[in-house]
Design an enzyme around this catalytic site. Structure first.
Site, PDB file in Angstrom:
ATOM      1  N   GLN A 290      34.230-102.563 -40.625  1.00 15.85           N
ATOM      2  CA  GLN A 290      33.232-101.957 -41.511  1.00 15.85           C
ATOM      3  C   GLN A 290      32.810-102.939 -42.604  1.00 15.85           C
ATOM      4  O   GLN A 290      33.654-103.591 -43.227  1.00 15.85           O
ATOM      5  CB  GLN A 290      33.823-100.668 -42.122  1.00 15.85           C
ATOM      6  CG  GLN A 290      32.847 -99.850 -42.937  1.00 15.85           C
ATOM      7  CD  GLN A 290      31.711 -99.248 -42.104  1.00 15.85           C
ATOM      8  OE1 GLN A 290      31.850 -99.005 -40.908  1.00 15.85           O
ATOM      9  NE2 GLN A 290      30.586 -99.009 -42.733  1.00 15.85           N
TER      10      GLN A 290
ATOM     11  N   ASP B  34      29.454-103.206 -32.549  1.00 12.61           N
ATOM     12  CA  ASP B  34      28.424-103.236 -33.597  1.00 12.61           C
ATOM     13  C   ASP B  34      27.251-104.137 -33.196  1.00 12.61           C
ATOM     14  O   ASP B  34      26.191-104.089 -33.824  1.00 12.61           O
ATOM     15  CB  ASP B  34      29.019-103.816 -34.889  1.00 12.61           C
ATOM     16  CG  ASP B  34      29.332-102.738 -35.914  1.00 12.61           C
ATOM     17  OD1 ASP B  34      28.643-101.715 -35.923  1.00 12.61           O
ATOM     18  OD2 ASP B  34      30.274-102.958 -36.708  1.00 12.61           O
TER      19      ASP B  34
ATOM     20  N   LYS C 192      32.879 -91.916 -38.129  1.00 18.06           N
ATOM     21  CA  LYS C 192      32.910 -92.610 -36.832  1.00 18.06           C
ATOM     22  C   LYS C 192      34.147 -92.188 -36.035  1.00 18.06           C
ATOM     23  O   LYS C 192      34.073 -91.927 -34.838  1.00 18.06           O
ATOM     24  CB  LYS C 192      32.910 -94.131 -37.054  1.00 18.06           C
ATOM     25  CG  LYS C 192      31.566 -94.654 -37.532  1.00 18.06           C
ATOM     26  CD  LYS C 192      31.598 -96.111 -37.970  1.00 18.06           C
ATOM     27  CE  LYS C 192      30.240 -96.537 -38.526  1.00 18.06           C
ATOM     28  NZ  LYS C 192      30.180 -97.916 -39.007  1.00 18.06           N
TER      29      LYS C 192
HETATM   30  N1  GUN Z   1      27.996-101.071 -42.925  1.00 10.59           N
HETATM   31  C1  GUN Z   1      26.803-100.444 -42.974  1.00 10.59           C
HETATM   32  N2  GUN Z   1      26.333-100.213 -41.723  1.00 10.59           N
HETATM   33  C2  GUN Z   1      27.264-100.709 -40.878  1.00 10.59           C
HETATM   34  C3  GUN Z   1      27.350-100.747 -39.458  1.00 10.59           C
HETATM   35  O1  GUN Z   1      26.475-100.298 -38.702  1.00 10.59           O
HETATM   36  N3  GUN Z   1      28.476-101.330 -38.966  1.00 10.59           N
HETATM   37  C4  GUN Z   1      29.446-101.846 -39.763  1.00 10.59           C
HETATM   38  N4  GUN Z   1      30.494-102.408 -39.185  1.00 10.59           N
HETATM   39  N5  GUN Z   1      29.392-101.815 -41.069  1.00 10.59           N
HETATM   40  C5  GUN Z   1      28.302-101.248 -41.626  1.00 10.59           C
END
Ligand code: GUN
Length: 287
Positions: free
Chosen positions: A97, A120, A53
């Site tokens: 995350q 998110d 990311k």
């Molecule tokens: N863990 C797995 N997928 C995601 C996501 O799209 N965002 C976040 N913050 N954590 C995740």
């Protein structure tokens, strides 16, 4: 032979478009869009996702900061950091995350993020807006799936969609977005009976079961489009999805690969959400 839906390519086009827009903002003398990513602990998969990311942010000209926090951080210290980021005018997006270590309350942490910075789309304000069909920051994977389908000109109206998985991150928001596109949606989960039979009747199958070779030929029909959301590791430590790709691909109309399908789209939508949050932030500052 199925059409292979190239998520990597679609994501690349989206990123180029974002990159162009960032250049225009910088030429106007404005600051870069800023994304703060919080990673608690040392889960190996989360470390890779967070790194990807952050790299993508840099590629499109965003400012990106990763906060790598001790797995034993207290709830209070984590909420303090989120509060600081909420107040920081150079931060447009905040992402924490998941999964968080067990001692931290996921819901409380997600709800502490300013909904305007919730790139998110996990804050209840944003999920409420999604539910009622009003404009909001959308969960990235779900929005990425819809974008992929639109890019192959998929005709949603009246189609039978089966979503396997009912997580807040993928299954539920994807089902709502498909409903908003006029699909007839079924959500299946670990307690669902006769899953293969249900799946055979589906025009569109979205799977996030997290089980290697879970989707076998008996789940398919020749007109089916399959979106494989899962990221599993097989015995050779290779990344694979839920679909038994070698056996299923020749039997369906279109399918996403893993890797190179949904994964890159999730990141591209995260960048897009950050740009939307940035734009809203600038507009708010100007008024
Ligand atoms: N863990 C797995 N997928 C995601 C996501 O799209 N965002 C976040 N913050 N954590 C995740």
């Amino acid at each position: 032979m199925a059409q292979i839906i190239d998520g990597k390519l679609i994501a690349e086009n989206l990123k180029q478009n974002i990159s162009k827009q960032v250049k225009q903002y910088l030429e106007q003398g404005l600051r870069k869009p800023g994304l703060s990513v919080i990673l608690v602990g040392d889960d190996p998969a989360s470390q890779i996702y967070v790194r990807n990311k952050s790299t993508a942010c840099k590629e499109v000209g965003f400012e990106s900061t990763i906060y790598r926090l001790d797995p034993n951080i207290t709830k209070e210290d984590l909420l303090d950091l989120i509060c600081k980021l909420n107040q920081d005018s150079a931060v447009d997006g905040i992402l924490c995350q998941l999964p968080l270590p067990k001692h931290l309350p996921t819901r409380e942490v997600l709800e502490a993020i300013d909904p305007a910075k919730d790139v998110d789309g996990f804050h209840p304000i944003n999920s409420g807006r999604l539910f009622s069909g009003t404009e909001s920051l959308l969960p990235c994977t779900a929005a990425g799936i819809i974008k992929m389908l639109k890019s192959i000109n998929y005709q949603f109206v009246g189609k039978k969609a089966l979503v396997i998985g009912r997580s807040n991150i993928v299954g539920k928001p994807t089902a709502i977005l498909l409903l908003n596109e006029d699909c007839t949606v079924t959500i299946a989960h670990s307690k669902t009976r006769n899953l293969a039979e249900l799946s055979r009747q589906a025009d569109l199958l979205i799977t996030s079961a997290g089980k290697e070779k879970f989707i076998t030929p008996e789940f398919t029909n020749p007109e089916q489009v399959i979106i494989d959301v899962a990221i599993n590791r097989n015995a050779e430590n290779k990344v694979v999805g839920d679909v038994d790709f070698v056996r299923v691909e020749p039997l369906v109309k279109a399918i996403t690969p893993v890797p190179g399908g949904v994964g890159p789209m999730t990141i591209a939508v995260l960048l897009e959400n950050t740009l939307i949050a940035y734009r809203n932030h600038l507009e708010e500052a100007a008024t």
